[in-house]
Motif scaffolding. Structure first.
Motif, short mmCIF file in Angstrom:
data_model
loop_
_atom_site.label_atom_id
_atom_site.label_comp_id
_atom_site.label_asym_id
_atom_site.label_seq_id
_atom_site.Cartn_x
_atom_site.Cartn_y
_atom_site.Cartn_z
N ALA A 43 0.86 -1.19 0.00
CA ALA A 43 0.00 0.00 0.00
C ALA A 43 0.89 1.23 0.00
CB ALA A 43 -0.89 -0.01 1.24
N SER A 44 0.29 2.38 -0.22
CA SER A 44 1.04 3.62 -0.08
C SER A 44 0.14 4.67 0.56
CB SER A 44 1.59 4.08 -1.42
OG SER A 44 0.52 4.37 -2.28
N VAL A 45 0.76 5.73 1.03
CA VAL A 45 0.04 6.75 1.80
C VAL A 45 -0.70 7.68 0.86
CG1 VAL A 45 0.33 8.72 3.36
CG2 VAL A 45 1.67 6.63 3.72
N ALA A 46 -2.02 7.81 1.07
CA ALA A 46 -2.82 8.74 0.27
C ALA A 46 -2.97 10.07 0.98
CB ALA A 46 -4.20 8.14 -0.01
N HIS A 47 -3.03 10.03 2.31
CA HIS A 47 -3.29 11.27 3.04
C HIS A 47 -2.99 11.06 4.52
CE1 HIS A 47 -4.97 15.26 3.15
NE2 HIS A 47 -5.80 14.94 4.12
N THR A 48 -2.63 12.13 5.20
CA THR A 48 -2.42 12.09 6.66
C THR A 48 -3.04 13.33 7.28
OG1 THR A 48 -0.35 10.87 6.45
CG2 THR A 48 -0.66 12.07 8.49
N ILE A 49 -3.73 13.14 8.39
CA ILE A 49 -4.22 14.29 9.17
C ILE A 49 -3.76 14.11 10.61
CG2 ILE A 49 -6.24 15.57 10.02
CD1 ILE A 49 -7.80 14.73 7.60
N THR A 50 -3.24 15.18 11.18
CA THR A 50 -2.86 15.14 12.60
C THR A 50 -3.85 16.00 13.38
OG1 THR A 50 -0.55 14.80 12.03
CG2 THR A 50 -0.99 15.65 14.22
N TYR A 51 -4.44 15.40 14.39
CA TYR A 51 -5.44 16.08 15.22
C TYR A 51 -4.82 16.36 16.59
CZ TYR A 51 -8.57 13.69 11.86
OH TYR A 51 -9.18 13.20 10.74
N ASP A 52 -5.10 17.53 17.11
CA ASP A 52 -4.65 17.89 18.45
C ASP A 52 -5.91 17.87 19.34
OD1 ASP A 52 -3.56 19.05 20.72
OD2 ASP A 52 -2.33 20.45 19.58
N VAL A 53 -6.00 16.86 20.17
CA VAL A 53 -7.24 16.63 20.93
C VAL A 53 -7.03 17.12 22.37
CG1 VAL A 53 -8.99 14.93 21.55
CG2 VAL A 53 -7.56 14.54 19.53
N ALA A 54 -7.91 17.98 22.85
CA ALA A 54 -7.76 18.52 24.21
C ALA A 54 -8.35 17.56 25.22
CB ALA A 54 -8.42 19.90 24.29
N ALA A 55 -7.71 16.37 25.32
CA ALA A 55 -8.18 15.35 26.27
C ALA A 55 -7.01 14.46 26.66
CB ALA A 55 -9.29 14.51 25.66
N ASN A 56 -7.08 13.90 27.83
CA ASN A 56 -6.08 12.96 28.32
C ASN A 56 -6.04 11.72 27.41
OD1 ASN A 56 -5.57 10.40 30.30
ND2 ASN A 56 -4.45 12.18 31.05
N TRP A 57 -4.87 11.14 27.25
CA TRP A 57 -4.71 10.02 26.32
C TRP A 57 -5.62 8.84 26.67
CZ3 TRP A 57 -2.98 5.16 27.81
CH2 TRP A 57 -2.38 5.07 29.07
N LYS A 58 -5.95 8.67 27.94
CA LYS A 58 -6.79 7.52 28.32
C LYS A 58 -8.23 7.72 27.86
CE LYS A 58 -5.48 7.76 32.74
NZ LYS A 58 -4.27 8.64 32.87
N ILE A 59 -8.67 8.98 27.86
CA ILE A 59 -10.03 9.27 27.38
C ILE A 59 -10.12 8.96 25.89
CG2 ILE A 59 -11.63 11.19 26.91
CD1 ILE A 59 -10.77 12.39 29.61
N VAL A 60 -9.07 9.31 25.15
CA VAL A 60 -9.06 9.03 23.71
C VAL A 60 -9.10 7.53 23.47
CG1 VAL A 60 -7.78 9.37 21.56
CG2 VAL A 60 -7.86 11.20 23.26
N TRP A 61 -8.35 6.75 24.26
CA TRP A 61 -8.37 5.30 24.07
C TRP A 61 -9.67 4.66 24.51
CZ3 TRP A 61 -6.71 1.50 21.31
CH2 TRP A 61 -5.54 1.69 20.59
N GLU A 62 -10.21 5.14 25.60
CA GLU A 62 -11.50 4.58 26.03
C GLU A 62 -12.55 4.78 24.94
OE1 GLU A 62 -11.43 6.88 29.78
OE2 GLU A 62 -12.02 4.99 30.73
#
Ligand code: FES
Ligand SMILES: [Fe+2]
Length: 376
Positions: free
Chosen positions: A174-193
């Motif tokens: 495969a190859s990379v078509a697109h990348t987006i980086t998001y800056d989320v104002a939340a603790n990493w555990k909330i994002v994983w939950e």
């Protein structure tokens, strides 16, 4: 304070989630990032991002920065720290170089991390004694990972049980078509939950729910590792849909791997908590990397992969390709940020988990074990 792992195990025994202090303690945050993220396999990128000798990219985690580079002998990873007086060799990001020369006093390194030379050093200076500090690097299905631990368990053995379900997508081709980086104002555990359950999906993800069939068994897994960190689950498609796209049709006309040879379409998600996930569809895949930036900030990078050779405008329309997951992400981050605001409150007390959240419980179990292993 009672040890965090003991607190977590008490919560798990009572069937409830992470308490406020484990989301809000700055001291715990710093120690858990060091103990968990700096001993886990971290996604660096896809091999197709490093096709030529001299290509490199960096991986940032906590205070550390790692360079992954292609030399004549293959991929190498090493600390982005000069052996002279410690300057960062390269800025975060990616690039192409013949050698890595430190901007400070020009000590120079080969792309495999060995030292090439240093100006004006006294006679007897042995350049072979000053290679850049090695970091473990491994490629799985075309995805490149690094691990800062001394002697980590091989990634291939951790992910071997996932291979059967993921292999048909041939992510290496495969190859990379697109990348987006998001800056989320939340603790990493909330994002994983949040990533572990679809209890919230019907009410919050109209685009995803057009093709994702939650009724045919939800997102419960076919494989979960004993430590609950690795999980592979099929994501059932609604009748008539062949991919997780806006309309259920393929977004890319060049199918991935075995699907080009007529394999029955299916979709699958692999999670390696708490750093990496991939969702594979017959026509594209999304790769997700999570990295804590601060106690209440998490960077999430999503990369869209298509079959190598697929061209934008010819085989896929980029907006159509990325729409479902970009919108789902934006919806998820809003939920995470809303939760971050709530867990900071003195009134927050976690409630019981629903029947749709066993993977959240699995994440809590893995988190408790990681804390315990780190003596926290
Ligand atoms: S710190 Fe890199 S050459 Fe001096
Ligand atoms: Fe979601």
């Amino acid at each position: 304070m009672t040890r965090a792992s003991v607190v977590m195990r008490g919560q798990i025994a009572r069937g409830i989630g992470i308490p406020r202090e484990l989301y809000t303690s700055q001291e715990l945050y710093e120690r858990e990032v060091e103990a968990i993220f700096q001993t886990s396999w971290l996604l660096a990128g896809h091999e197709s991002q490093l096709p030529a000798v001299g290509d490199y990219l960096t991986v940032e985690v906590g205070d550390e920065s790692v360079i992954v580079a292609r030399s004549r002998s293959g991929l190498s990873a090493y600390a982005n720290v000069c052996r002279h007086r410690g300057a960062r060799l390269v800025d975060p990001g990616c690039g192409q170089a013949r050698i890595l020369a430190c901007p400070y006093h020009q000590w120079a390194y080969e792309m495999d991390g060995s030292m090439r030379g240093a100006p004006k050093m006294p006679p007897g200076f042995d350049r072979t004694a000053y290679p850049l500090a090695r970091v473990a690097v491994e490629t799985w299905q075309g995805l490149v990972f690094v691990n800062l631990a001394q002697d980590p368990a091989p990634l291939s053995s951790l992910l071997a049980p996932a291979e059967q379900l993921i292999l048909p997508f041939d992510l290496a081709e495969a190859s990379v078509a697109h990348t987006i980086t998001y800056d989320v104002a939340a603790n990493w555990k909330i994002v994983w939950e949040n990533a572990q359950e679809c209890y919230h999906c019907s009410a919050n993800h109209p685009e995803l729910m057009r093709t994702f069939d939650l009724t045919s068994g939800g997102i419960e897994g076919v494989y979960r590792s004993a430590d609950r960190r690795v999980q592979v689950t099929p994501l059932p498609l609604r009748k008539g849909a062949v991919s997780l796209t806006v309309d259920g049709d393929a977004a890319c006309s060049l199918p991935m791997g075995a699907f080009g040879a007529g394999r029955e379409p299916y979709t699958a998600a692999l999670h390696m908590k708490p750093t990496f996930a991939v969702v594979c569809c017959p026509d594209y895949a999304v790769v997700l990397r999570e990295r804590p930036l601060a106690i209440d900030r998490t960077e999430v990078t999503m990369t869209w992969l298509v079959r190598a050779g697929a061209e934008e405008g010819r085989h896929y329309d980029l907006d159509n390709l990325i729409k479902v997951w970009d919108q789902t992400n934006v919806q998820d981050w809003a939920l995470c940020e809303r939760t971050q605001l709530g867990v900071r409150s003195r009134f927050f007390q976690p409630g019981p988990l629903s029947g749709d959240e066993p993977s959240v419980a699995g994440f809590h179990q893995a988190y408790a074990d990681l804390l315990a292993a780190a003596g926290l």
